[in-house]
Each structure stands twice: as structure tokens, then as C-alpha cells.
Design an enzyme around this catalytic site. Structure first.
Site, short mmCIF file in Angstrom:
data_model
loop_
_atom_site.label_atom_id
_atom_site.label_comp_id
_atom_site.label_asym_id
_atom_site.label_seq_id
_atom_site.Cartn_x
_atom_site.Cartn_y
_atom_site.Cartn_z
N HIS A 184 0.82 -1.21 0.00
CA HIS A 184 0.00 0.00 0.00
C HIS A 184 0.87 1.27 0.00
O HIS A 184 0.83 2.08 -0.92
CB HIS A 184 -0.88 0.06 1.26
CG HIS A 184 -1.72 -1.14 1.51
ND1 HIS A 184 -2.85 -1.43 0.78
CD2 HIS A 184 -1.64 -2.13 2.45
CE1 HIS A 184 -3.42 -2.53 1.25
NE2 HIS A 184 -2.70 -2.96 2.27
C1 BDR Z 1 -3.19 0.95 5.24
O1 BDR Z 1 -3.44 0.54 6.58
C2 BDR Z 1 -2.27 0.02 7.14
O2 BDR Z 1 -2.55 -1.25 7.67
C3 BDR Z 1 -1.21 -0.01 6.07
O3 BDR Z 1 0.04 0.37 6.63
C4 BDR Z 1 -1.68 1.00 5.07
O4 BDR Z 1 -1.22 2.30 5.37
C5 BDR Z 1 -3.91 0.02 4.30
O5 BDR Z 1 -5.29 0.04 4.56
#
Ligand code: BDR
Ligand code: CA
Length: 313
Positions: free
Chosen positions: A243
Site C-alpha cells: 500500500h
Molecule cells: C493501510 O493501513 C495500514 O494497515 C497499512 O500500513 C496502510 O497504510 C492500508 O489500509
């Protein structure tokens, strides 16, 4: 072109860690003015520690790391140990950091840094809940004009939610903060789940990290090994979604990404859909566009860039 000045605001998190490594490995394009930690994936004491572990892994112990807000603006903190493990960085065994945490509060660091720069010259890169950024904007509205752009990971349209059926984690944890940021008038680039779920660490991509044979390359392979189990079980996907590195990759090569300039608003009232990013992807309202909402990535190009940059550390 000179390197773009950025502040990374983060809740590491394995994918935050990879995003930070990519930024620190790319000094020609990215000048990291400092890192502010926020409560999110794990509590603040751990995110502030993890950010320093990652800087040391990159061999950049001179980067200044600040602890920001320990809870969202108006809600109880929700964390994600079920995804990231109890430390937030489960996977590799990494030493505790030796570099100090800065004394200044992360929000004050954001305010002072922006005040020290010309209008429109600093980019904010939030990789977690938007608490620090929104708190800084509320406390010192004069800094808003100093921001060149906000490039953030958060939200979803086609993928809808990952922490609730309707909401993505970063926005869900602090919807009030997200609402302030999306209404701030600052140009925003959004990396929603719609694109990050296309940036998957397949086996061959993970092998390429490990084959670097460096501390950073092996650690990234071990982080994504750990982190992938959650998405494999939940979505049946090919590997861990990276992500947050979409944010720092965008700063280096925006041509890897495509999206639409649209209106995005945040649900802050309904418990059922709290934190939903109501994205007008199809242009069915006349609400003013406030964000470039990314929908696609050249995944091979993205992983090629990431592997090439990690090799430098
Ligand atoms: C986001 O939430 C976190 O768990 C990850 O680091 C990312 O920023 C994804 O939904
Ligand atoms: Ca994150």
C-alpha cells in the site's frame, strides 16, 4: 530538477517501512525533511520506535524522527496487530534503534518545518491515519498554503473497505482528521486500495528482494512474507499489497500511475459507513474535484523501481 522536500507521516507497519526505505534510497528525487510517527497500525510508542528501526536499516540514522499524536481526534484508537503483528514490524528480526527520538512533538515539527519554507514547497506524505496532519492544520492554519501537495495512502472506491465493509483502515481510524484534510484545499493525490491491491508481492518479486542479499533486501522479503498471510487468507491474493510504497513511488515516477481528478468526501456521521471515502469516480455530482484518485499502476514498473532502489541501501 532538485529533490522534492517531503515530510513522511507514518504508522510503521511493514508497508510503511518499505515506503520509507524507498524514499531514503532516492535522494535525487526525494529530500526527507523528517518523519512524524502517528498511532495507527500499532500504538504510538511502537510506531515511533519502528520508524527509527527502519531509518537505521536504511543506514540513515541522521533522519529526524518525531512522535506525534497518540490517539485520533475524536475516537478511540483502533489498531491492526491482526495484520502487522504485535510489534507492527513482525517478520525480520531487527535491532532496537540507537538513534534518538526527537524531543519536539510531531505536530509541532510539521508546523515549524512548513513555516520555515516558502509557500507551496513542501509535500506531505501521510501513510497512516491523518491525525497529525489535521491537528497541525487546525493548530496553525497559516501552514496550509506552504504545502505543495499531499500524497497519501488511504480510502477505496471499487475495493470499498478493509477494516469495515465500507472503510479503509487509515481513513476509518480518524475520519474527522481525514475530513479536515480533504476539505483543506491542498492538492491531494490519493492511493486507495483500488490501486494498492494491484501492487502485490508475488513470489518472484519477493525472491528479487531476497536475492539482493543486503540487510534491507532480505528484511523487506521477510516483512512481506509475514504481511502477505493476511491478504492471502482474506482475498486469496497472490501476495502482500504494498500500500504505502505507492506514495513514495509516485514521487519518483508519477507516470507509473493513472487516476481521475474527482471529488472525494469522508463519511463522519454514520457508524455503519464511518470513514468511507465517497469518491465521485463516475462524475455523477457537480461537487468540486479535490483529489487525484489513483486507480491503476504499472505493477512491473513499480516493483522494478523498488528493487532497483532497495539495492542501493
Ligand atoms: C493501510 O493501513 C495500514 O494497515 C497499512 O500500513 C496502510 O497504510 C492500508 O489500509
Ligand atoms: Ca501505514
Amino acid at each position: 530538477m532538485s529533490a522534492r522536500k517531503i515530510i513522511i507521516d507514518t504508522d510503521p507497519g511493514q508497508d510503511d517501512a518499505v515506503a520509507i526505505l524507498l524514499a531514503l534510497a532516492s535522494p535525487e528525487e526525494i529530500d526527507v525533511l523528517g518523519i512524524s510517527a502517528v498511532a495507527g497500525n500499532v500504538p504510538l510508542s511502537l510506531t515511533a520506535k519502528n520508524a527509527r528501526i527502519v531509518c537505521e536499516l536504511a543506514g540513515k540514522s541522521d533522519v529526524k524522527v518525531f512522535a506525534g499524536c497518540e490517539r485520533p481526534m475524536g475516537r478511540v484508537l483502533v489498531t491492526a496487530e491482526h495484520v502487522h503483528g504485535e510489534t507492527g514490524l513482525n517478520g525480520p528480526v531487527l535491532p532496537d534503534p540507537e538513534m534518538p527520538l526527537q524531543d519536539m512533538h510531531g505536530v509541532d515539527f510539521i508546523i515549524e518545518t512548513l513555516r520555515a519554507h516558502e509557500a507551496g514547497t513542501v509535500t506531505l506524505c501521510p501513510l497512516g491515519p491523518l491525525t497529525n496532519i489535521a491537528t497541525a492544520f487546525e493548530k496553525a492554519p497559516d501552514i496550509i498554503e506552504k504545502v505543495q501537495e499531499i500524497v497519501l495512502m488511504g480510502g477505496a472506491y471499487f475495493e470499498v473497505g478493509n477494516i469495515t465493509p465500507a472503510a479503509e483502515f487509515n481513513i476509518y481510524v480518524d475520519p474527522q482528521a481525514a475530513d479536515i484534510v480533504f476539505k483543506s484545499g491542498v492538492p491531494i493525490v490519493v492511493m486507495p486500495l483500488d490501486v494498492t491491491h494491484k501492487a502485490l508481492v508475488t513470489k518472484s518479486r519477493n525472491d528479487a528482494f531476497r536475492a539482493l542479499g543486503t540487510k534491507a533486501g532480505v528484511a523487506v522479503a521477510e516483512m512481506t512474507d509475514f504481511f502477505e498471510r493476511f491478504d492471502r487468507e482474506k482475498y486469496g491474493s497472490e501476495g502482500a499489497p504494498l500500500h504505502d510504497p505507492c506514495v513514495t513511488a509516485y514521487l519518483i515516477n508519477p507516470d507509473l500511475f493513472t487516476g481521475r481528478h474527482i471529488n472525494v468526501e469522508i463519511e463522519t456521521q454514520s457508524e455503519l459507513t464511518m470513514g468511507m471515502t465517497v469518491a465521485d469516480w463516475w462524475g455523477v455530482t457537480d461537487r468540486k474535484p479535490n483529489a487525484l484518485f489513483i486507480g491503476d499502476v504499472d505493477a512491473d514498473g513499480f516493483f522494478g523501481l523498488l528493487t532497483e532502489r532497495l539495492a542501493r541501501l
